[in-house]
Design a protein around this motif. Structure first.
Motif, PDB file in Angstrom:
ATOM      1  N   THR A   1       0.819  -1.212   0.000  1.00 41.68           N
ATOM      2  CA  THR A   1       0.000   0.000   0.000  1.00 41.68           C
ATOM      3  C   THR A   1       0.852   1.261   0.000  1.00 41.68           C
ATOM      4  OG1 THR A   1      -1.723  -1.174   1.168  1.00 41.68           O
ATOM      5  CG2 THR A   1      -1.814   1.209   1.257  1.00 41.68           C
TER       6      THR A   1
ATOM      7  N   GLU B   1      -3.947  -4.913  -3.236  1.00 45.65           N
ATOM      8  CA  GLU B   1      -3.767  -3.628  -2.557  1.00 45.65           C
ATOM      9  C   GLU B   1      -3.829  -2.467  -3.540  1.00 45.65           C
ATOM     10  OE1 GLU B   1      -1.672  -4.952   1.567  1.00 45.65           O
ATOM     11  OE2 GLU B   1      -0.370  -3.956   0.147  1.00 45.65           O
TER      12      GLU B   1
ATOM     13  N   GLY C   1      -5.884  -2.445  -6.006  1.00 42.07           N
ATOM     14  CA  GLY C   1      -7.324  -2.275  -6.136  1.00 42.07           C
ATOM     15  C   GLY C   1      -7.920  -1.537  -4.952  1.00 42.07           C
ATOM     16  N   GLU C   2      -7.461  -1.876  -3.745  1.00 38.67           N
ATOM     17  CA  GLU C   2      -7.961  -1.175  -2.561  1.00 38.67           C
ATOM     18  C   GLU C   2      -7.601   0.305  -2.619  1.00 38.67           C
ATOM     19  OE1 GLU C   2      -6.071  -3.496   0.414  1.00 38.67           O
ATOM     20  OE2 GLU C   2      -7.682  -4.973   0.488  1.00 38.67           O
ATOM     21  N   HIS C   3      -6.424   0.568  -3.119  1.00 43.11           N
ATOM     22  CA  HIS C   3      -5.959   1.956  -3.161  1.00 43.11           C
ATOM     23  C   HIS C   3      -6.766   2.783  -4.167  1.00 43.11           C
ATOM     24  CE1 HIS C   3      -2.932   5.048  -2.399  1.00 43.11           C
ATOM     25  NE2 HIS C   3      -3.013   5.347  -3.677  1.00 43.11           N
ATOM     26  N   PHE C   4      -6.981   2.211  -5.340  1.00 43.41           N
ATOM     27  CA  PHE C   4      -7.581   3.005  -6.410  1.00 43.41           C
ATOM     28  C   PHE C   4      -9.089   2.804  -6.545  1.00 43.41           C
ATOM     29  CE2 PHE C   4      -3.194   3.034  -8.070  1.00 43.41           C
ATOM     30  CZ  PHE C   4      -3.060   4.389  -8.239  1.00 43.41           C
ATOM     31  N   GLY C   5      -9.586   1.636  -6.197  1.00 44.74           N
ATOM     32  CA  GLY C   5     -10.986   1.351  -6.467  1.00 44.74           C
ATOM     33  C   GLY C   5     -11.227   1.341  -7.966  1.00 44.74           C
TER      34      GLY C   5
ATOM     35  N   LEU D   1      -2.209   8.441   4.916  1.00 43.46           N
ATOM     36  CA  LEU D   1      -1.917   7.075   4.479  1.00 43.46           C
ATOM     37  C   LEU D   1      -0.717   6.524   5.248  1.00 43.46           C
ATOM     38  CD1 LEU D   1      -2.553   4.775   2.410  1.00 43.46           C
ATOM     39  CD2 LEU D   1      -0.811   5.777   0.970  1.00 43.46           C
TER      40      LEU D   1
ATOM     41  N   GLU E   1      -0.814   3.237   7.672  1.00 44.33           N
ATOM     42  CA  GLU E   1       0.081   2.097   7.454  1.00 44.33           C
ATOM     43  C   GLU E   1       0.959   1.876   8.682  1.00 44.33           C
ATOM     44  OE1 GLU E   1       0.951  -0.071   4.360  1.00 44.33           O
ATOM     45  OE2 GLU E   1      -1.158   0.233   4.795  1.00 44.33           O
TER      46      GLU E   1
ATOM     47  N   ARG F   1     -14.009  -1.726   1.851  1.00 39.04           N
ATOM     48  CA  ARG F   1     -12.993  -0.767   1.460  1.00 39.04           C
ATOM     49  C   ARG F   1     -13.417   0.584   2.009  1.00 39.04           C
ATOM     50  NH1 ARG F   1     -12.670   2.163  -3.469  1.00 39.04           N
ATOM     51  NH2 ARG F   1     -10.576   2.996  -3.746  1.00 39.04           N
TER      52      ARG F   1
ATOM     53  N   TRP G   1      -9.196  10.813  -1.276  1.00 35.59           N
ATOM     54  CA  TRP G   1      -7.969  10.781  -2.080  1.00 35.59           C
ATOM     55  C   TRP G   1      -7.528   9.359  -2.420  1.00 35.59           C
ATOM     56  CZ3 TRP G   1      -8.333  12.428   2.981  1.00 35.59           C
ATOM     57  CH2 TRP G   1      -8.680  13.785   3.144  1.00 35.59           C
ATOM     58  N   PHE G   2      -7.894   8.415  -1.571  1.00 40.28           N
ATOM     59  CA  PHE G   2      -7.484   7.036  -1.830  1.00 40.28           C
ATOM     60  C   PHE G   2      -8.403   6.097  -1.052  1.00 40.28           C
ATOM     61  CE2 PHE G   2      -5.013   8.526   1.801  1.00 40.28           C
ATOM     62  CZ  PHE G   2      -5.206   7.521   2.737  1.00 40.28           C
ATOM     63  N   GLY G   3      -8.361   4.829  -1.408  1.00 35.20           N
ATOM     64  CA  GLY G   3      -9.131   3.837  -0.676  1.00 35.20           C
ATOM     65  C   GLY G   3      -8.214   3.072   0.259  1.00 35.20           C
ATOM     66  N   TYR G   4      -8.786   2.465   1.290  1.00 35.57           N
ATOM     67  CA  TYR G   4      -7.954   1.728   2.237  1.00 35.57           C
ATOM     68  C   TYR G   4      -8.686   0.473   2.664  1.00 35.57           C
ATOM     69  CZ  TYR G   4      -4.264   1.213   5.654  1.00 35.57           C
ATOM     70  OH  TYR G   4      -3.166   0.763   6.336  1.00 35.57           O
ATOM     71  N   SER G   5      -7.899  -0.582   2.870  1.00 32.07           N
ATOM     72  CA  SER G   5      -8.494  -1.852   3.251  1.00 32.07           C
ATOM     73  C   SER G   5      -9.168  -1.738   4.612  1.00 32.07           C
ATOM     74  CB  SER G   5      -7.392  -2.906   3.286  1.00 32.07           C
ATOM     75  OG  SER G   5      -7.746  -3.929   4.176  1.00 32.07           O
TER      76      SER G   5
ATOM     77  N   LYS H   1      -7.716  -3.870   7.453  1.00 26.75           N
ATOM     78  CA  LYS H   1      -6.532  -3.401   8.189  1.00 26.75           C
ATOM     79  C   LYS H   1      -6.961  -2.641   9.445  1.00 26.75           C
ATOM     80  CE  LYS H   1      -3.058  -3.263   4.549  1.00 26.75           C
ATOM     81  NZ  LYS H   1      -2.187  -2.420   3.723  1.00 26.75           N
TER      82      LYS H   1
END
Lengths: 440, 293
Positions: A233, A261, A263-267, B9, B13, B134, B139-143, B146
């Motif tokens: 990530t 990851e 994919g998770e980041h960008f969708g 981010l 992390e 998700r 700005w971004f997606g995150y799991s 996590k």
């Protein structure tokens, strides 16, 4: 470019006259249907009937294990087909497999063990570039013909030695050179590259950056990732905002995590994505988390999914190795193959077969090995067929490297469909070396 | 990405790394604190937890949440059992001599790794996360999973902390850590405490492995990195100091997150190692460790 025919100096050509006759005989055999040649050659070299020993340097464990598993299956299938058809010049292949742990130091030891303990005729099958680079000097010192299936540019770069060949798979430099025009023309010119931080990834970085620049584009971001990395990530934040195309190529046990990851980041809102299938070799396209890949593109050397225009030789090859139309094991559809790489083992074994038969190779004596090396160097073309199911290839004896067609596939409903196939000429480049000038 | 989201981010992390690391390192620290054993095989317990999680979750196909719960409990128990046996069969017979136990746990590392390689194989296998969502920032997606890892680790740390400071078992462990001989003369069964501590330390690593496996996949070589990071954390925090271990885990975890997002993960490791070297030179007992006679 022209890397055809035998040596450029007349002296050498004169010296190998007898050999050339046998070569010509072999070539004539190759032109007719397969099966004719082994019979003819068996008559020519009927002296020895002992098996030909081939040492298979396999990444059974370590970070290359998923490739090793399929390299082994493909190799065993090819050996069976060759042996069932009469072997090499009437001699059966005896395959000896040693695990190198995908480790360069152990790789060199394995090559040595093959030479001194197993007394093999040739060593073959190494994939990971750092292992090839670590093992090749030992092969050179031991004068052991060493046929790698690695796709790294290290063979064609000229930095290895005369005993190392890569006749079964196109090198990275050629692959990316042939991809760049299509990427620039269809996806975008500002490319961010994500690549593994070792020799193989550096080939991508160096030659794709140059190739995209030649198309008027540029590599706006270069993101190296250690091949043993497990979490990705944090790297995606480094992708510059101006990026039009993400170019990804990843290897090692973490590849599925890498793509997930991403994919998770960008969708679903992402730049164009162009990946090398290495990032998903041995991974099921239907794995949860990969849905975002629909509509993105992949380089494939050899299409994993059987295409509408599937050739007869692809059918034959899939069946022999035990791969279904989705690119997975026939007996376990979850066990996905490394389809874009493992064909190299199959094709390399057929090159070895042709080289042995054309050179009159009998034993591991220096004279026979030299004749074999020269026979491989004299090869120029491999026609498409059951021996070369991935497609026709040109071979440069000067560079010890084969050049073939590449495919670009689009992910559609979790399936890879080929949208473009390059010509061999798209991937040719100015040669940097000539191994034929190295002493034998 | 602009600075703010980039930092967010990085902190996310870093927090995930910190919590998982705290859990793993706490096990190592506990074993060293109480038993004076440097457990080089600690990372393999982490790996064993992850690999067993794959096995357990495969027993309940189709229901990831149930499979995951089973994995959490089952892996911890199995790994605890392995560690208990290792203590009885190996460490006790060496009288917990520091040099001998280091060599013995190196051996244990290879034994566990090779057994897993033989039984489980060399391939990485994914484990489906119990909850899959998700989190979408502008700005971004995150799991989402996590974030679950953060919560679960925090709960686990709190539980361990409570056990060590508020329960009788914890008191016994602390007494043994403080002075083994006096504890023994007060009737504390030191041998049993040792076995329990070694098992508990391994179980903490195993739980961390289970929590991480849906993010990372299970692989027989995955134990090395948590081992190195745990050592860094334990040395930094002060050998045997649990409070120091937790603080150091957060320092290392968050700085690792921030440095790897803004620069590179390799640089983060270099800086962490350099930091440890400096601490060893200028404050050899670690940030929170007590000077020993």
């Amino acid at each position: 470019m022209d890397h055809t025919k035998t040596g450029s100096n007349g002296v050498r050509r004169a010296r190998v006259t007898r050999r050339n006759i046998i070569k010509g005989l072999g070539a004539a055999g190759a032109l007719t249907a397969s099966g004719v040649m082994p019979g003819a050659m068996r008559y020519v070299q009927a002296q020895s009937s002992a098996p030909i020993k081939i040492g298979f340097q396999c990444h059974r464990t370590g970070i290359g294990a998923s490739y090793g598993r399929w390299y082994q299956r493909t190799t065993l299938a090819a050996v069976k087909v060759i042996n069932d058809a009469g072997g090499i010049g009437g001699r059966q292949i005896e395959l000896i497999i040693e695990d190198d742990g995908t480790d360069p130091k152990r790789g060199a030891e394995v090559v040595e063990k093959f030479a001194t303990e197993h007394k093999v005729d040739f060593v073959f099958g190494t994939l990971f570039s750092h292992v090839v680079i670590g093992s090749a000097p030992t092969a050179g010192q031991l004068k052991m013909p060493y046929f790698v299936v690695s796709e790294g540019h290290h063979v064609a770069s000229g930095k290895l030695n005369r005993y190392v060949f890569q006749p079964g798979i196109t090198d990275v430099r050629s692959q990316v050179t042939s991809m760049a025009p299509w990427i620039a023309g269809n996806l975008g010119k500002k490319v961010t590259m994500i690549f593994p931080d070792f020799a193989f990834g550096h080939d991508h970085r160096n030659y794709f950056s140059a190739a995209i620049a030649a198309q008027g584009g540029s590599a706006v971001g270069l993101i190296p990732i250690p091949p043993t990395e497990t979490s990705f990530t944090r790297y995606f934040a480094q992708i510059p905002a101006e990026t039009e195309v993400i170019y990804h190529v990843m290897v090692g046990p973490g590849v599925l995590t890498f793509v997930k990851e991403m994919g998770e980041h960008f969708g679903s809102k992402h730049p164009q994505i162009f990946g090398f299938i290495d990032s998903l070799e041995a991974v099921d396209m239907a794995s949860p988390g990969l849905e975002f890949l629909d509509g993105t593109y992949f380089w494939e050397a050899y299409p994993r999914y059987a295409q509408k225009d599937q050739s007869a030789s692809d059918k034959f090859y899939r069946q022999a190795v035990g791969v279904n139309d989705m690119g997975a094991a026939v007996d376990d559809p979850k066990d996905v193959s490394t389809y874009s790489h493992m064909f190299g083992c199959w094709e390399t074994l057929y090159v070895i077969k042709a080289a042995v038969e054309q050179s009159g190779y009998q034993s591991a004596a220096p004279k026979d090995k030299a004749a074999l090396i020269e026979a491989v160097e004299a090869m120029t073309d491999f026609p498409e067929g059951n021996e070369h199911p991935q497609g026709a290839k040109k071979f440069s004896g000067q560079l010890h490297q084969a050049f073939g067609h590449q495919s670009i596939s689009k992910v559609e409903n979790g399936r890879l469909n080929v949208v473009h196939r390059t010509s061999i000429e798209d991937g040719l480049y100015e040669p940097e070396a000539d191994y034929r000038t190295h002493p034998l | 990405m602009s600075f703010g989201p980039h930092l967010l981010l990085a902190l996310l992390e870093g927090t995930v790394t910190a919590f998982v690391l705290a859990l793993t390192a706490l096990g190592l620290s506990l074993v060293f604190g109480v038993m004076r054993v440097v457990n080089v095989a600690h990372g393999e317990f982490f790996m064993l937890g992850a690999v067993l999680a794959w096995a357990f979750s495969n027993m309940v196909p189709g229901i990831p949440a149930l499979g995951f719960l089973l994995a959490l409990v089952g892996s911890a128990l199995v790994v605890g059992g392995v560690a208990f046996a290792a203590d009885r069969l190996i460490l006790r017979r060496l009288n917990y001599a520091p040099e001998a136990t280091i060599v013995a746990t190196i051996g244990l590392l290879y034994i566990i790794q090779q057994v897993v390689l033989t039984v489980y194989g060399p391939n990485a296998h994914p484990v489906v996360p119990p909850i899959n969502f998700r989190v979408v920032f502008p700005w971004f997606g995150y799991s989402g999973y996590k974030l679950v890892v953060i919560g679960a680790s925090a709960a686990m740390l709190a539980g361990t902390w409570y056990m060590l400071t508020r329960t009788r078992i914890g008191l016994v462990m602390r007494a043994t850590q403080f002075d083994r001989e006096t504890a023994q003369s007060f009737g504390i069964p030191v041998d049993r405490v040792y076995s329990a501590v070694f098992a508990l330390g391994a179980m903490l690593a195993a739980v961390a492995g289970v929590l991480v496996v849906p993010i990372q996949q299970a692989h027989y070589l995955m134990g090395l990195e948590p081992l190195l990071l745990s050592f860094i954390v334990v040395i930094l925090g002060g050998l045997g100091s649990l409070r120091g271990t937790l603080v150091a885990a957060f320092v290392i975890g968050i700085s690792d997150g921030v440095i790897s997002v803004f620069y590179s993960p390799t640089l983060a490791k270099i800086i962490a190692t350099l930091f440890v070297a400096l601490v060893l030179v200028f404050r050899s007992e670690g940030l929170f460790g007590e000077k020993r006679q």
